[in-house]
Motif scaffolding. Sequence first.
Motif, PDB file in Angstrom:
ATOM      1  N   SER A  20     -12.772  -0.327   6.356  1.00 33.02           N
ATOM      2  CA  SER A  20     -13.799  -0.572   5.050  1.00 33.02           C
ATOM      3  C   SER A  20     -14.200   0.502   4.151  1.00 33.02           C
ATOM      4  O   SER A  20     -14.992  -0.030   3.388  1.00 33.02           O
ATOM      5  N   GLY A  21     -13.897   1.431   4.331  1.00 35.70           N
ATOM      6  CA  GLY A  21     -13.975   2.712   3.438  1.00 35.70           C
ATOM      7  C   GLY A  21     -12.927   2.556   2.290  1.00 35.70           C
ATOM      8  O   GLY A  21     -13.213   3.407   1.369  1.00 35.70           O
ATOM      9  N   GLY A  22     -11.910   1.682   2.571  1.00 34.65           N
ATOM     10  CA  GLY A  22     -11.016   1.531   1.166  1.00 34.65           C
ATOM     11  C   GLY A  22      -9.635   1.683   1.817  1.00 34.65           C
ATOM     12  O   GLY A  22      -8.739   2.030   0.864  1.00 34.65           O
ATOM     13  N   VAL A  23      -9.307   1.397   2.984  1.00 37.01           N
ATOM     14  CA  VAL A  23      -7.989   1.520   3.625  1.00 37.01           C
ATOM     15  C   VAL A  23      -7.491   2.799   3.172  1.00 37.01           C
ATOM     16  O   VAL A  23      -6.682   3.317   2.477  1.00 37.01           O
ATOM     17  N   ILE A  24      -8.278   4.174   3.740  1.00 36.11           N
ATOM     18  CA  ILE A  24      -8.001   5.301   3.657  1.00 36.11           C
ATOM     19  C   ILE A  24      -6.890   5.983   4.623  1.00 36.11           C
ATOM     20  O   ILE A  24      -7.261   5.996   6.031  1.00 36.11           O
ATOM     21  N   VAL A  25      -5.841   6.179   4.006  1.00 35.63           N
ATOM     22  CA  VAL A  25      -4.646   6.302   5.075  1.00 35.63           C
ATOM     23  C   VAL A  25      -4.695   8.168   5.099  1.00 35.63           C
ATOM     24  O   VAL A  25      -4.266   8.604   4.018  1.00 35.63           O
ATOM     25  N   TYR A  76       7.706  -4.610   2.899  1.00 37.71           N
ATOM     26  CA  TYR A  76       7.717  -5.557   1.660  1.00 37.71           C
ATOM     27  C   TYR A  76       6.273  -5.640   1.323  1.00 37.71           C
ATOM     28  O   TYR A  76       6.358  -5.594   0.096  1.00 37.71           O
ATOM     29  N   PHE A  77       5.476  -5.739   2.022  1.00 36.54           N
ATOM     30  CA  PHE A  77       3.997  -6.109   1.702  1.00 36.54           C
ATOM     31  C   PHE A  77       3.370  -5.013   0.887  1.00 36.54           C
ATOM     32  O   PHE A  77       2.860  -5.027  -0.150  1.00 36.54           O
ATOM     33  N   GLN A  78       3.854  -3.768   1.233  1.00 35.98           N
ATOM     34  CA  GLN A  78       3.335  -2.668   0.950  1.00 35.98           C
ATOM     35  C   GLN A  78       4.264  -2.546  -0.736  1.00 35.98           C
ATOM     36  O   GLN A  78       3.510  -2.185  -1.658  1.00 35.98           O
ATOM     37  N   ARG A 121      -2.982   1.627  -2.007  1.00 29.73           N
ATOM     38  CA  ARG A 121      -2.402   2.285  -0.786  1.00 29.73           C
ATOM     39  C   ARG A 121      -2.476   1.478   0.246  1.00 29.73           C
ATOM     40  O   ARG A 121      -3.375   0.432   0.293  1.00 29.73           O
ATOM     41  N   GLY A 122      -2.028   1.764   1.447  1.00 28.88           N
ATOM     42  CA  GLY A 122      -1.940   0.952   2.805  1.00 28.88           C
ATOM     43  C   GLY A 122      -1.135   1.290   3.670  1.00 28.88           C
ATOM     44  O   GLY A 122      -0.196   2.311   3.397  1.00 28.88           O
ATOM     45  N   VAL A 135      -6.285  -2.158  -3.228  1.00 28.30           N
ATOM     46  CA  VAL A 135      -6.188  -2.012  -4.729  1.00 28.30           C
ATOM     47  C   VAL A 135      -7.477  -1.354  -5.098  1.00 28.30           C
ATOM     48  O   VAL A 135      -8.506  -1.927  -5.302  1.00 28.30           O
ATOM     49  N   GLU A 136      -7.551   0.074  -5.588  1.00 28.12           N
ATOM     50  CA  GLU A 136      -8.738   0.688  -6.429  1.00 28.12           C
ATOM     51  C   GLU A 136      -8.606   0.729  -7.740  1.00 28.12           C
ATOM     52  O   GLU A 136      -7.572   1.160  -8.311  1.00 28.12           O
TER      53      GLU A 136
END
Length: 472
Positions: free
Chosen positions: A240-245, A367-369, A385-386, A393-394
């Motif tokens: 929930s922080g924005g998909v931070i990898v 493929y999704f990424q 990112r993901g 999507v930021e």
Amino acid sequence: MAAQSKIKANELIEPGDDDAVELAKRHLVQPWPYAGSVGNEARALIGEGNGIYITDGSGKRLIDGPAGMWCINVGHRREELAKVMYDQAMALSYNTPWYTMNAPSAELAKRIADVAPGDLSHTFFTTGGSSAVETALRFMQFYNNVRGRPEKKLILSRGGAYHGSTYLSASLNGRPRDRDWMDGADELVVKLSSPDPFRRPKGTDVAAFTDFLVDQFRDTVARVGAERIGAFVGEPVQASGGVIVPPDGYLKRIREICRENDILYVSDEVVTGFGRLGHVFASGDVFGIDPDMITFAKGVTSGYFPLGGVIISERLLEELRRSNHPDALFGHGLTYTSHPIGCAVALKNLDLLEEGVLAHTREIAPYFQAQLKTLEELPLVGEVRGLGLMACVECVADRESKDPLQLDKDVGKRIDAHCHELGLLVRPLINMCVMSPPLIISREQVDDMVAILREGISRTMDDLRKEGVWRG
């Protein structure tokens, strides 16, 4: 006297029925409401779900981009799960966990131990993610009390984190808007920086940023005192922080510092667990770490029944059993701990995951990424990112400053509104759009999702230009 509802007790409200909107505004308190509309709000009505799709109150079919709330992993309307719920309810609907037990919970605990990393071998079941994190923290407190270390209770958390809505779990949250008007146990929590490479200092490469994060963690332990720190709680990917990898190797290095200083490492896999990254648990299989505890929820039942839990290291339990306080009571439990229906659904859900859904997720994730990454062609998009089947999507005012569109904090909602009209539900987070579809999504459906998102962002750019908010 209160006004009488038009709905009789034995009547169902059909999808799209205006009475549902009326009743919500008059009687329903929504989660995360604003004071100006609390108790007088109706949100988008969802009537049905099937596969990766949902149908809204007007009958429009939408791709369920967030998979409910990161949780409908095997898709909507899985008859296998519905049948298990019915069968288990007809066999045993509930038992008190205070002095009885049920077979599905014991079997599920064993199945989880078989796939958990390291020596994580015992599970305490809860009702969801917040109560799972709360349980892990209360266990840490109990563990240190029994070991004669009552001062070792502080918790390390990070900016951008989200760990729940109960008092203690919410105290760990690192998003300012979560805490602006809410109280928390601030005296128990020490916050660290978010491991967000996109927001790293200008001129700093990823390797140097990783070193900074690790040094900050080590310095904080030295400054605060390892003898006072009981646990570090971190999501493998900040959802929930924005998909931070996090940067490569970061989590392993943090795990080593925790081990060196006898700080319990709690991996919060409420989102990443049960398939989102292509494995039952991401801690070991994706990030190569063996935490002291893992919390989970959401995907464990694919959202069909409220269930969560915390998996605990055998080492910790053995230390308690060997202590000088065998009569010390872990005074913690929930009415619905080890609920037989929830555990039965989770067992069948795990079957579905292991019989093909996990493999499909690993196959389609690249493929999704890659398809979502093409959205970086749009000037409003700062970064896509993901990992696995979760992405963000930021949007930014410009890529040089990375300004998150301070003039319009609702850009994510604008995009979501356009996408809804086009057939896609998005999860908007201020200037971000989060995507985490059901794991059964096909390549063709990925293409549909990305095409709609592209058009939704393009329409939003046009709106912002017309309003003079953004020049692009």
